[in-house]
Design a protein around this motif. Structure first.
Motif, PDB file in Angstrom:
ATOM      1  N   ALA A 133       0.747  -0.947   0.840  1.00 58.16           N
ATOM      2  CA  ALA A 133       0.311   0.344  -0.177  1.00 58.16           C
ATOM      3  C   ALA A 133       0.600   1.322   0.468  1.00 58.16           C
ATOM      4  CB  ALA A 133      -0.904   0.151   1.174  1.00 58.16           C
ATOM      5  N   VAL A 134       2.244   0.854   0.627  1.00 60.77           N
ATOM      6  CA  VAL A 134       2.489   2.683   0.531  1.00 60.77           C
ATOM      7  C   VAL A 134       3.426   2.277  -0.460  1.00 60.77           C
ATOM      8  CG1 VAL A 134       5.007   3.508   2.407  1.00 60.77           C
ATOM      9  CG2 VAL A 134       2.635   1.912   3.840  1.00 60.77           C
ATOM     10  N   GLU A 135       4.123   1.739  -0.950  1.00 59.78           N
ATOM     11  CA  GLU A 135       4.835   1.851  -1.483  1.00 59.78           C
ATOM     12  C   GLU A 135       4.860   2.202  -2.880  1.00 59.78           C
ATOM     13  OE1 GLU A 135       8.626  -2.143  -1.921  1.00 59.78           O
ATOM     14  OE2 GLU A 135       6.647  -2.348  -2.648  1.00 59.78           O
ATOM     15  N   GLY A 136       3.259   1.591  -3.957  1.00 57.73           N
ATOM     16  CA  GLY A 136       1.903   2.484  -4.389  1.00 57.73           C
ATOM     17  C   GLY A 136       1.870   3.739  -4.176  1.00 57.73           C
ATOM     18  N   LEU A 137       1.839   4.424  -3.028  1.00 56.89           N
ATOM     19  CA  LEU A 137       1.592   5.785  -3.136  1.00 56.89           C
ATOM     20  C   LEU A 137       2.899   6.317  -3.558  1.00 56.89           C
ATOM     21  CD1 LEU A 137       0.272   5.933   0.925  1.00 56.89           C
ATOM     22  CD2 LEU A 137      -0.763   6.128  -2.218  1.00 56.89           C
ATOM     23  N   ILE A 138       4.429   5.823  -2.917  1.00 61.06           N
ATOM     24  CA  ILE A 138       5.331   6.604  -3.514  1.00 61.06           C
ATOM     25  C   ILE A 138       6.227   6.544  -4.907  1.00 61.06           C
ATOM     26  CG2 ILE A 138       7.967   6.620  -3.034  1.00 61.06           C
ATOM     27  CD1 ILE A 138       7.135   4.948  -0.014  1.00 61.06           C
ATOM     28  N   GLU A 139       5.006   5.397  -5.774  1.00 55.19           N
ATOM     29  CA  GLU A 139       5.636   4.874  -6.991  1.00 55.19           C
ATOM     30  C   GLU A 139       4.759   6.517  -7.594  1.00 55.19           C
ATOM     31  OE1 GLU A 139       4.614   1.122  -7.524  1.00 55.19           O
ATOM     32  OE2 GLU A 139       6.254   0.338  -6.754  1.00 55.19           O
ATOM     33  N   ARG A 140       3.668   6.580  -6.621  1.00 53.85           N
ATOM     34  CA  ARG A 140       2.188   7.786  -7.778  1.00 53.85           C
ATOM     35  C   ARG A 140       2.560   8.939  -7.810  1.00 53.85           C
ATOM     36  NH1 ARG A 140      -1.314   3.348  -6.615  1.00 53.85           N
ATOM     37  NH2 ARG A 140      -1.638   4.987  -4.545  1.00 53.85           N
ATOM     38  N   GLY A 141       4.430   9.399  -6.694  1.00 57.98           N
ATOM     39  CA  GLY A 141       4.622  10.298  -6.166  1.00 57.98           C
ATOM     40  C   GLY A 141       4.257  11.396  -5.173  1.00 57.98           C
ATOM     41  N   ALA A 142       3.255  10.795  -4.177  1.00 56.44           N
ATOM     42  CA  ALA A 142       2.817  11.359  -2.332  1.00 56.44           C
ATOM     43  C   ALA A 142       3.419  11.161  -1.953  1.00 56.44           C
ATOM     44  CB  ALA A 142       1.877  10.228  -2.632  1.00 56.44           C
ATOM     45  N   GLY A 143       5.063  10.758  -2.050  1.00 51.94           N
ATOM     46  CA  GLY A 143       6.319  10.896  -1.176  1.00 51.94           C
ATOM     47  C   GLY A 143       6.693  12.397  -0.264  1.00 51.94           C
ATOM     48  N   GLY A 144       6.319  13.093  -0.921  1.00 54.98           N
ATOM     49  CA  GLY A 144       7.544  14.389  -0.667  1.00 54.98           C
ATOM     50  C   GLY A 144       6.846  15.438   0.095  1.00 54.98           C
ATOM     51  N   ASP A 145       5.838  15.244   0.728  1.00 57.80           N
ATOM     52  CA  ASP A 145       5.030  15.189   2.354  1.00 57.80           C
ATOM     53  C   ASP A 145       4.977  14.629   3.548  1.00 57.80           C
ATOM     54  OD1 ASP A 145       3.744  16.601   4.362  1.00 57.80           O
ATOM     55  OD2 ASP A 145       1.928  18.298   3.210  1.00 57.80           O
ATOM     56  N   ARG A 146       6.128  14.632   3.846  1.00 55.46           N
ATOM     57  CA  ARG A 146       5.293  13.266   4.894  1.00 55.46           C
ATOM     58  C   ARG A 146       4.233  12.901   5.579  1.00 55.46           C
ATOM     59  NH1 ARG A 146       8.866   9.516   7.311  1.00 55.46           N
ATOM     60  NH2 ARG A 146       7.309   7.675   8.622  1.00 55.46           N
TER      61      ARG A 146
END
Length: 229
Positions: free
Chosen positions: A153-166
């Motif tokens: 679930a987390v990896e998918g978000l990061i791959e879609r570019g949601a990792g900028g704002d923690r």
């Protein structure tokens, strides 16, 4: 009711908060049970309900929730003895034992509602993000098994570019993990799939806000059951 703050603490947890010594905690539990038993001796709904339960249970909902001490399902939903069948595990993950527990309750008690209950600022989500950013061999295999359940679930978000704002990433990951667990229950068990198709079993996902106390049922709720706006 005795709170952890009232039973005596010392410093020492990894989060920098006070820690209750084991024997102090045990004494607090014993005293709490004495108060519970004393209340059973008094006339009232708790005493009446307690006398009914040895013959069996009929929980009206199954709650698969996080083990976080701040999210006790019976208190959050204002329910009493025998009302909820509660399964708690860090990160509200779905592994075979949790699936089996849900299957058991649905079959044995005829319970027709399953709620996957996550919560804001989940520690298991933070642990997963930390492990993805800085893999550590110090993490035990048992803890790693929880992280690995949350990882997709987390990896998918990061791959879609949601990792900028923690903070935003944590918020999104909490919900993504709830959805993933609910989907696993809906589609990862033949027993539950049949109960959904034939018996009206409903699996929904919900998030409890540590800040407000509000539970938002946001996943899998039929339109007819959605709150009016």
């Amino acid at each position: 009711m005795t709170s952890a703050a009232a039973v005596g603490k010392r410093r020492g947890s990894r989060y920098g908060v006070d820690v209750t010594p084991a024997l102090t905690a045990l004494a607090a539990l014993r005293e709490g049970n004495r108060r519970f038993v004393a209340e059973l001796g008094e006339a009232g709904p708790v005493r009446t309900r307690r006398r009914e339960l040895p013959a069996g249970q009929e929980p009206f909902a199954i709650i698969l929730g996080c083990s976080d001490a701040r999210v006790p399902a019976e208190i959050v939903f204002d329910q009493g003895l025998g009302d909820l069948f509660v399964i708690r595990v860090a990160g509200n993950i779905v592994a075979p034992s949790q699936v089996g527990s849900v299957e058991f309750a649905a079959a044995a008690f005829g319970t027709r509602l399953v709620v996957v209950l996550g919560h804001s600022d989940c520690g298991a989500i933070h642990a997963t993000l930390e492990q993805l950013a800085r893999p550590s061999r110090e993490q035990s295999p048992n803890l790693r098994s929880i992280v690995n359940r949350i990882r997709p679930a987390v990896e998918g978000l990061i791959e879609r570019g949601a990792g900028g704002d923690r903070g935003a990433l944590v918020d999104q990951a909490v919900r993504a993990n709830i959805r993933m667990s609910a989907d696993h229950l809906r589609h990862g068990s033949e027993v539950l799939e049949q109960a959904i198709e034939r018996d009206g079993l409903l699996v929904v996902g919900a998030e409890y806000s540590l800040e407000s106390g509000v539970v938002d049922f946001f996943d899998g709720v039929p339109p007819a059951a959605a709150p009016a706006k």
